[in-house]
Design a protein around this motif. Sequence first.
Motif, mmCIF file in Angstrom:
data_model
loop_
_atom_site.group_PDB
_atom_site.id
_atom_site.type_symbol
_atom_site.label_atom_id
_atom_site.label_comp_id
_atom_site.label_asym_id
_atom_site.label_seq_id
_atom_site.Cartn_x
_atom_site.Cartn_y
_atom_site.Cartn_z
ATOM 1 N N PHE A 134 60.477 -43.573 4.448
ATOM 2 C CA PHE A 134 61.855 -43.514 3.976
ATOM 3 C C PHE A 134 62.796 -43.561 5.190
ATOM 4 C CE2 PHE A 134 65.561 -40.998 2.368
ATOM 5 C CZ PHE A 134 65.997 -41.948 1.471
ATOM 6 N N ALA B 218 72.005 -48.026 -1.239
ATOM 7 C CA ALA B 218 73.132 -48.660 -0.563
ATOM 8 C C ALA B 218 74.105 -49.239 -1.579
ATOM 9 C CB ALA B 218 72.626 -49.753 0.384
ATOM 10 N N VAL C 280 70.309 -46.983 8.333
ATOM 11 C CA VAL C 280 70.533 -48.089 7.427
ATOM 12 C C VAL C 280 69.778 -49.321 7.914
ATOM 13 C CG1 VAL C 280 72.657 -48.784 8.638
ATOM 14 C CG2 VAL C 280 72.305 -49.450 6.250
ATOM 15 N N THR C 281 69.072 -49.957 6.997
ATOM 16 C CA THR C 281 68.326 -51.177 7.341
ATOM 17 C C THR C 281 69.232 -52.397 7.181
ATOM 18 O OG1 THR C 281 67.519 -51.502 5.094
ATOM 19 C CG2 THR C 281 66.185 -50.117 6.569
ATOM 20 N N GLU D 114 60.707 -48.471 0.971
ATOM 21 C CA GLU D 114 61.923 -48.808 1.713
ATOM 22 C C GLU D 114 62.955 -49.460 0.807
ATOM 23 O OE1 GLU D 114 63.097 -52.122 4.909
ATOM 24 O OE2 GLU D 114 61.501 -50.784 5.613
ATOM 25 N N TYR E 71 63.867 -48.596 -1.953
ATOM 26 C CA TYR E 71 64.709 -47.594 -2.606
ATOM 27 C C TYR E 71 66.031 -47.414 -1.850
ATOM 28 C CZ TYR E 71 66.082 -43.147 -4.729
ATOM 29 O OH TYR E 71 66.776 -42.165 -5.398
ATOM 30 N N GLN E 72 65.993 -47.586 -0.537
ATOM 31 C CA GLN E 72 67.243 -47.471 0.228
ATOM 32 C C GLN E 72 68.223 -48.579 -0.150
ATOM 33 O OE1 GLN E 72 68.400 -48.600 4.445
ATOM 34 N NE2 GLN E 72 67.560 -46.538 4.820
ATOM 35 N N HIS E 73 67.689 -49.778 -0.513
ATOM 36 C CA HIS E 73 68.561 -50.868 -0.931
ATOM 37 C C HIS E 73 69.334 -50.465 -2.190
ATOM 38 C CE1 HIS E 73 65.255 -53.652 0.951
ATOM 39 N NE2 HIS E 73 65.828 -52.868 1.839
ATOM 40 N N ARG F 222 73.811 -41.477 5.613
ATOM 41 C CA ARG F 222 72.594 -40.719 5.913
ATOM 42 C C ARG F 222 72.539 -39.445 5.081
ATOM 43 N NH1 ARG F 222 69.064 -40.404 10.384
ATOM 44 N NH2 ARG F 222 68.134 -38.363 10.658
ATOM 45 N N ARG G 72 65.876 -43.336 7.373
ATOM 46 C CA ARG G 72 67.181 -42.697 7.227
ATOM 47 C C ARG G 72 68.299 -43.539 7.838
ATOM 48 N NH1 ARG G 72 62.580 -39.754 6.909
ATOM 49 N NH2 ARG G 72 62.827 -38.690 8.929
ATOM 50 N N LEU H 190 71.704 -40.156 1.505
ATOM 51 C CA LEU H 190 70.273 -40.369 1.265
ATOM 52 C C LEU H 190 69.525 -39.046 1.184
ATOM 53 C CD1 LEU H 190 69.480 -43.339 3.709
ATOM 54 C CD2 LEU H 190 70.038 -43.451 1.287
ATOM 55 N N SER I 113 69.960 -53.192 3.474
ATOM 56 C CA SER I 113 70.886 -52.224 2.888
ATOM 57 C C SER I 113 72.302 -52.467 3.391
ATOM 58 C CB SER I 113 70.446 -50.798 3.223
ATOM 59 O OG SER I 113 69.171 -50.517 2.680
#
Length: 836
Positions: A333, A10, A337-338, A3, A5-7, A277, A335, A280, A341
């Motif tokens: 993963f 972003a 946004v957290t 997870e 990796y999304q940071h 999205r 999709r 990503l 992020s």
Amino acid sequence: MTENYQHILALVFAVKEINENAKILPNITLGFNIYDSHLNARWTYQSALQLISPKNKPFPNYNCDLQDSLVALIEGLYSEISYEIPSIFNAYRIPQFLYASAPIIKDETQFLTTYQMTPNESHQYKGILQLLLHFKWTWIAFFAADAANLEWFKKFMFPMFSQSGICFSFMDSFTNLGYLSDRGRYWIWQQEIFDKIMDTTANVLVFNGDTRSMFVLRNLLDIPAYFHTAQKAKGKVWIFTAQMVFKWYSGPRACDIEILQGALSIGMHTRELPGFRQFLLDRNPYRNKEDGFIRDFWTDVFGCAFPESLPRSEGKDVCTGEERLESLPAHYFPRSVTGHSYSIYNAVYAVAHALHVMYSSTSESRAKMEGRRGRILDHHPWKLHHFLKHVSFNNSAGDMVSFHQNGELIGASDVINWVTFPNQSFFRVKVGKMDPQVPSNECLTVNEDAIAWHRSFNQVQPISLCNEHCRSGFSKKVKEGEPFCCYDCIPCPEGEISSHSDMDSCFKCPDDEYPNKERNRCMAKTVSFLSYEEPLGISLVIGALFFSLVTLLMLGTFMKHHDTPIVRANNRDLSYALLFSLLLCFLSALLFIGRPHKVVCLLRQTAFGIIFSVVVSCVLAKTFTVIVAFMATKPGSRMRKWVGKKVAITIVLSCSLIQALICALWLAMYPPFPDADMHSVIEEMVLQCNEGSPAMFYCALGYMGFLAIASFWVAFLARKLPDSFNEAKFITFSMLVFCSVWLTFVPTYLSTKGKYTVAVEIFSILASSAGLLVFIFSPKCYMILLWPELNHREQLSRRNQRRHFFPIVADSGPNPNLRRNRQAKRPVLYSVHSWD
């Protein structure tokens, strides 16, 4: 942790948007460096020193590179390091943005250059408190990752929770339970904590920690899988702070996370970023070769290997780049946004907007931007703080981004519900929002229907109480030695109610209401008084009228036969006065029946007291006449001058006048008045006459009793005087009844309540008056009406051996006339000792 990796993406996405936007920092290019802390303090410090040193040379404060000007630092560290790292950059006044952990601030001077993209601890706990109050959870447990957080909570947050009615089953931390002291006992330590959590009766546990703490917690809750003898895991409602989030991470064995099903957390507010999205999903290890993280990510989530690593990764498929990111589970993963992020994205834009305003503020700045780009920030990074504190903009999702003067982000937080599945997957659901800028009673909104609770609760909102609620009609009694949330339920005392559950104390109803049988509601009292319509009132009215009629008949009989010896004996005028007074006594009882009014209240007791004093005075006068008449028959007696009407009239008037004076003083100083008794009878509001002064009432009653006792005593002494028409015996019996009635009246009057108090007084008036009427006058009326031949003076003269004042004793010897009269069952008259 895939997870994370999304940071990274972003950050890349935000920088890419800014560099492509001609309206923000034209002709300026933003760049970035990324460092992985590996949750290791030593590596983190080393990375921090590299940021303020020349490349590959650990010499802080000697960075002369004009192209790599450090503008700001964005941190996502666990709590221990996030407290120490700002102290390094504080000396250089370099702006620092915290997105993953908001440390406990012990010294505010160390955080002058820090900007918090997450809600600080205080705001988070205020949101958690509102959450607890919303669901009425008052019995909770608290766990902290380290002792410092625990002590801070006890000092600053515990009083706020207690004042709001929340109490704790226990408060503890990992370090207090030996997490760092003895790694050799690691599994035993975990089992002890597991037992502590599962043994508590609280269904809600608040947990403060960070990413590292989540690893420990997930292993901790997997204890039953390692120790088959351990107790089974129970469903709990876990409430996490913002920095504690679920993360999927690869490892030899995935931990069971189903026990965390239904957990709630106060997280950073997020909204979908346009284009993010798709950004990503377009990532590919062969197209994005500049991405130094994508290959590690790709091998973790798809379980494949790139050709250059195949000799070391035998048995794995080759990563072709055709793998689809949208096919991955959301916990691998995400999709959407957290929170982290979203905070990183906003932090990058905050720096960009502040830079833009700073460069555009003066013409001198513009000139420098055109002439010598990059040199300004190299020497003056501290100037950015002024613009950061005043930065305000709408991001691409439409949210306002700005900071308080203390560097905290102004904005709301989301309430997140974590939903887990047996295959170890999970996803986050927004179920509410917490806005600290609105009043505290309105800051939290929750969609309860959207919350998925732990399966053990059968999708019913859990209850977390030390004991069951006290229902209405009961109040709480705190158990000695227990927290105030633990209590016994005791019934409300007589006359009090509790209208809601869990009330601390019962309360009394208003005066015009009374508690129902369940003691949970007040009901209107009925108006009550002794009326003419009810059976008791009708019976007393009939009794009063009946005795009044009898009295009138006796008075008429006496007046019709006023010249007969029986009527003339013992003072005819006293008999008339006594009968008339008794008539008024019977009629005065009617004043006590019906709704009380002002005039009636003034007349009730005073009329009763004066009339009864006249009655008793007449009886006393009659008794005194008997004794005087007998004593006057003796030769040479000086009592002859006391025989006559004047003495009797004097006795009646003087005794009655004293009672009249008492009543006049009563009316003048403490007049009776209409009143409503709200307290004697629980269900009734009794309309009555307030006596004004109970002392005056008992004074009038006592004087009447004094006269009655005096009359009884005098009549008792004269009861055996030998005289045919001697009334002393009858007066003795009548006064005995009179005194008995009024002696029993006092305790009965004091013990009865409501309208029955008035009924007792009426009955006493009727009974005592009837006793006088029956015992004094009924024998005479019997003689007058049934034996008229004996009621003649001539008849008496032939039978008497002496005239007038010399009495003949009944048992002086054989008397043939007496024997014949007894055989005929006729009354015998011997002599008359006193004539009017």
